[in-house]
Enzyme design. Sequence first.
Site, mmCIF file in Angstrom:
data_model
loop_
_atom_site.group_PDB
_atom_site.id
_atom_site.type_symbol
_atom_site.label_atom_id
_atom_site.label_comp_id
_atom_site.label_asym_id
_atom_site.label_seq_id
_atom_site.Cartn_x
_atom_site.Cartn_y
_atom_site.Cartn_z
ATOM 1 N N ARG A 23 0.820 -1.205 0.000
ATOM 2 C CA ARG A 23 0.000 0.000 0.000
ATOM 3 C C ARG A 23 0.858 1.261 0.000
ATOM 4 O O ARG A 23 0.777 2.088 0.892
ATOM 5 C CB ARG A 23 -0.880 0.010 1.256
ATOM 6 C CG ARG A 23 -1.730 -1.213 1.353
ATOM 7 C CD ARG A 23 -3.140 -0.861 1.676
ATOM 8 N NE ARG A 23 -3.741 -1.893 2.483
ATOM 9 C CZ ARG A 23 -4.754 -1.709 3.277
ATOM 10 N NH1 ARG A 23 -5.265 -0.503 3.390
ATOM 11 N NH2 ARG A 23 -5.266 -2.685 3.949
ATOM 12 N N ARG B 270 -2.002 5.619 0.687
ATOM 13 C CA ARG B 270 -2.177 6.021 2.066
ATOM 14 C C ARG B 270 -1.700 7.447 2.343
ATOM 15 O O ARG B 270 -2.399 8.234 2.943
ATOM 16 C CB ARG B 270 -1.436 5.043 2.977
ATOM 17 C CG ARG B 270 -2.087 3.665 3.060
ATOM 18 C CD ARG B 270 -3.427 3.753 3.775
ATOM 19 N NE ARG B 270 -3.966 2.466 4.161
ATOM 20 C CZ ARG B 270 -3.552 1.752 5.200
ATOM 21 N NH1 ARG B 270 -2.554 2.179 5.938
ATOM 22 N NH2 ARG B 270 -4.117 0.616 5.482
ATOM 23 N N ARG C 262 -8.104 11.620 -5.538
ATOM 24 C CA ARG C 262 -9.291 11.064 -4.872
ATOM 25 C C ARG C 262 -10.390 12.095 -4.650
ATOM 26 O O ARG C 262 -11.539 11.719 -4.452
ATOM 27 C CB ARG C 262 -8.894 10.424 -3.533
ATOM 28 C CG ARG C 262 -8.359 9.027 -3.653
ATOM 29 C CD ARG C 262 -9.467 7.983 -3.877
ATOM 30 N NE ARG C 262 -10.169 7.693 -2.640
ATOM 31 C CZ ARG C 262 -11.446 7.976 -2.411
ATOM 32 N NH1 ARG C 262 -12.170 8.574 -3.318
ATOM 33 N NH2 ARG C 262 -12.006 7.633 -1.277
ATOM 34 N N ASP D 196 -7.547 -3.151 -5.259
ATOM 35 C CA ASP D 196 -7.867 -3.568 -3.899
ATOM 36 C C ASP D 196 -8.236 -5.042 -3.935
ATOM 37 O O ASP D 196 -8.701 -5.547 -4.963
ATOM 38 C CB ASP D 196 -9.022 -2.752 -3.307
ATOM 39 C CG ASP D 196 -9.127 -3.010 -1.806
ATOM 40 O OD1 ASP D 196 -8.377 -2.379 -1.047
ATOM 41 O OD2 ASP D 196 -9.938 -3.872 -1.394
ATOM 42 N N TYR E 242 -14.048 -10.749 4.816
ATOM 43 C CA TYR E 242 -14.886 -9.597 4.423
ATOM 44 C C TYR E 242 -16.280 -10.047 3.996
ATOM 45 O O TYR E 242 -17.280 -9.428 4.327
ATOM 46 C CB TYR E 242 -14.220 -8.796 3.296
ATOM 47 C CG TYR E 242 -13.039 -8.003 3.794
ATOM 48 C CD1 TYR E 242 -13.225 -6.864 4.578
ATOM 49 C CD2 TYR E 242 -11.745 -8.398 3.530
ATOM 50 C CE1 TYR E 242 -12.145 -6.145 5.073
ATOM 51 C CE2 TYR E 242 -10.657 -7.696 4.021
ATOM 52 C CZ TYR E 242 -10.870 -6.568 4.795
ATOM 53 O OH TYR E 242 -9.810 -5.880 5.298
HETATM 54 O O1 1CP Z 1 -0.210 1.498 -3.322
HETATM 55 C C1 1CP Z 1 -1.260 1.153 -2.818
HETATM 56 O O2 1CP Z 1 -1.977 1.862 -2.105
HETATM 57 C C2 1CP Z 1 -1.599 -0.281 -3.102
HETATM 58 C C3 1CP Z 1 -2.983 -0.586 -3.443
HETATM 59 C C4 1CP Z 1 -3.766 -1.419 -2.414
HETATM 60 C C5 1CP Z 1 -3.515 -2.715 -1.961
HETATM 61 C C6 1CP Z 1 -2.301 -3.589 -2.250
HETATM 62 C C7 1CP Z 1 -4.989 -1.001 -1.833
HETATM 63 C C8 1CP Z 1 -5.624 0.296 -2.072
HETATM 64 N N1 1CP Z 1 -5.499 -2.025 -1.101
HETATM 65 C C9 1CP Z 1 -4.612 -3.082 -1.148
HETATM 66 C C10 1CP Z 1 -4.767 -4.417 -0.564
HETATM 67 C C11 1CP Z 1 -5.710 -4.587 0.562
HETATM 68 N N2 1CP Z 1 -6.949 -4.038 0.753
HETATM 69 C C12 1CP Z 1 -5.476 -5.504 1.615
HETATM 70 C C13 1CP Z 1 -4.277 -6.411 1.694
HETATM 71 C C14 1CP Z 1 -3.059 -5.711 2.103
HETATM 72 C C15 1CP Z 1 -2.972 -5.249 3.525
HETATM 73 O O3 1CP Z 1 -3.169 -6.067 4.452
HETATM 74 O O4 1CP Z 1 -2.697 -4.072 3.711
HETATM 75 C C16 1CP Z 1 -6.567 -5.432 2.490
HETATM 76 C C17 1CP Z 1 -6.757 -6.196 3.767
HETATM 77 C C18 1CP Z 1 -7.492 -4.513 1.925
HETATM 78 C C19 1CP Z 1 -8.814 -4.177 2.463
HETATM 79 C C20 1CP Z 1 -8.979 -2.715 2.608
HETATM 80 N N3 1CP Z 1 -9.220 -1.875 1.551
HETATM 81 C C21 1CP Z 1 -8.890 -1.944 3.776
HETATM 82 C C22 1CP Z 1 -8.602 -2.477 5.175
HETATM 83 C C23 1CP Z 1 -9.861 -2.538 5.978
HETATM 84 C C24 1CP Z 1 -9.732 -3.392 7.243
HETATM 85 O O5 1CP Z 1 -10.272 -4.511 7.251
HETATM 86 O O6 1CP Z 1 -9.079 -2.920 8.192
HETATM 87 C C25 1CP Z 1 -9.104 -0.607 3.413
HETATM 88 C C26 1CP Z 1 -9.138 0.595 4.304
HETATM 89 C C27 1CP Z 1 -9.299 -0.595 2.006
HETATM 90 C C28 1CP Z 1 -9.526 0.574 1.130
HETATM 91 C C29 1CP Z 1 -8.329 0.958 0.373
HETATM 92 N N4 1CP Z 1 -7.613 0.091 -0.466
HETATM 93 C C30 1CP Z 1 -6.595 0.797 -1.062
HETATM 94 C C31 1CP Z 1 -6.667 2.147 -0.619
HETATM 95 C C32 1CP Z 1 -5.770 3.236 -1.077
HETATM 96 C C33 1CP Z 1 -7.747 2.240 0.286
HETATM 97 C C34 1CP Z 1 -8.230 3.480 0.986
HETATM 98 C C35 1CP Z 1 -9.441 3.929 0.246
HETATM 99 C C36 1CP Z 1 -9.518 5.340 -0.220
HETATM 100 O O7 1CP Z 1 -8.632 5.944 -0.834
HETATM 101 O O8 1CP Z 1 -10.620 5.871 -0.018
#
Ligand code: 1CP
Length: 340
Positions: free
Chosen positions: A2, A6, A15, A51, A126
Site C-alpha cells: 500500500r 495512504r 481522490r 484492492d 470480508y
Molecule cells: O499502493 C497502494 O496503495 C496499493 C494498493 C492497495 C492494496 C495492495 C490497496 C488500495 N489495497 C490493497 C490491498 C488490501 N486491501 C489488503 C491487503 C493488504 C494489507 O493487508 O494491507 C486489504 C486487507 C485490503 C482491504 C482494505 N481496503 C482496507 C482495510 C480494511 C480493514 O479490514 O481494516 C481498506 C481501508 C481498504 C480501502 C483501500 N484500499 C486501497 C486504498 C488506497 C484504500 C483506501 C481507500 C480510499 O482511498 O478511499
Amino acid sequence: MRQAGRSLPEYRDLRTRHGMLEICRTPELAVEVTLQPIRRLGVDAAILFSDIVVPLQAMGVALEIRPGVGPVIEHPIRSDADVEGLLPLVPEEGVPYVLEAVRALASELEVPLIGFAGAPFTLASYLVEGGPSKNHSRTKALMYSEPQAWRRLMRRLADAVLAYLRAQVEAGAGAVQLFDSWVGELSADDYSTYVLPEVERILGGLADLGVPRIHFGVGSGELLGLMAQAGADVVGVDWRVPIDEGRKRVGDGYAVQGNLDPAACLAPWDVLEAKALDVLERGGGHAHVFNLGHGVLPATDPGSLERLVDLVHDWSPSRGGLGWTAEQSRGGLGRTAEQI
Ligand code: 1CP
C-alpha cells in the site's frame, strides 16, 4: 505494501475527483496512481493499484469501499446458499480493466510490477463479516459450524484467486503477492485444517509461470513455517517478529520480506534510521526484500519514505547487495528465491 494510496498528496488530490473503485476500474487512473510512488520514492518495484475486493465484484458481490472504513459488503455470505450465489471469475471478462492496467504498466515501468490478490481466508472474512472486523468471529463461527459451506467458499475463492493471479502474470506482472492479511487470527492447527490446502492449490498453480510468489499475513508469526510450506518463494514478516527470527521460522530455501514497523516512519529521522538499519542488519544482506511490515500509515510524511528508500539503497551495495537494486531488477523479477 500500500505504498501509494495512504500518504501521498498526489493520490489524495486525485481522490477528490474520483472514487476509489472508479480508480481501480479505470486503467489510466490505476496506472497513474501505481506510478506515483515510483516517481516520488524511487522504490525498486511497483505494486499494482487496486484492492483485494475488486475481483469479488466481478463474482457478483455488491460492495463499496467506504472512506475511513474499508470494504463493505451489501449482502454478507453466511450460509451454503449464499456461497452458491458466487459466480466463477473469468478475468478477461470480469476484470478486463485490471489486466489492461497491468499491460500498460508492464510496458511503461522500468521496475518490475507486483500483481496481487487477497487470499481466500482474508476475502472470506470480508464476505462473511460484511466489512472490517476486530476478531473475525462470524467467519470462525461459519468455519467451525458449517465446514461444508466453508470448504465450498474457500474452494470458490481459491479458484478465482488462482485465475486472477495467473491472468495478471500473463498480462506482464513480474511477481505476485498473496495477501492473507487477517490469517494471523487463526491457530496453526486451524490454519492447517481450514486454510492451508486452498492456499497450496493457489501457490502451486502458479509455479509453472516462473515468477516469485510472495505470501504475507499480519500477526502471522506463529504461521510463518506453514505459510512458506504452502508454496511461497518469499514470505512476508510483519514487525512483531524480528526478521532474523522470522527467517528461522520460515526455514531454508525461502526469501523473507519486511519488516520495519510502519509506525517507525512516523518517528524522527534518527529513530527511523536506527530501526531501518536494524532490519537491514538482521536481514543479513541476502534473500531479504526490505519492506514495511504492513501498509504505509496515512499520517506518514512522504519525505521520510524518500529518505528511507535512499538509506536502503545506500546500504545494500555496501554489503555486497542482494541483487535487488533498480539497475538489476529492470529485466523483471523472473527469479526464484534461491536466485534472489
Ligand atoms: O499502493 C497502494 O496503495 C496499493 C494498493 C492497495 C492494496 C495492495 C490497496 C488500495 N489495497 C490493497 C490491498 C488490501 N486491501 C489488503 C491487503 C493488504 C494489507 O493487508 O494491507 C486489504 C486487507 C485490503 C482491504 C482494505 N481496503 C482496507 C482495510 C480494511 C480493514 O479490514 O481494516 C481498506 C481501508 C481498504 C480501502 C483501500 N484500499 C486501497 C486504498 C488506497 C484504500 C483506501 C481507500 C480510499 O482511498 O478511499
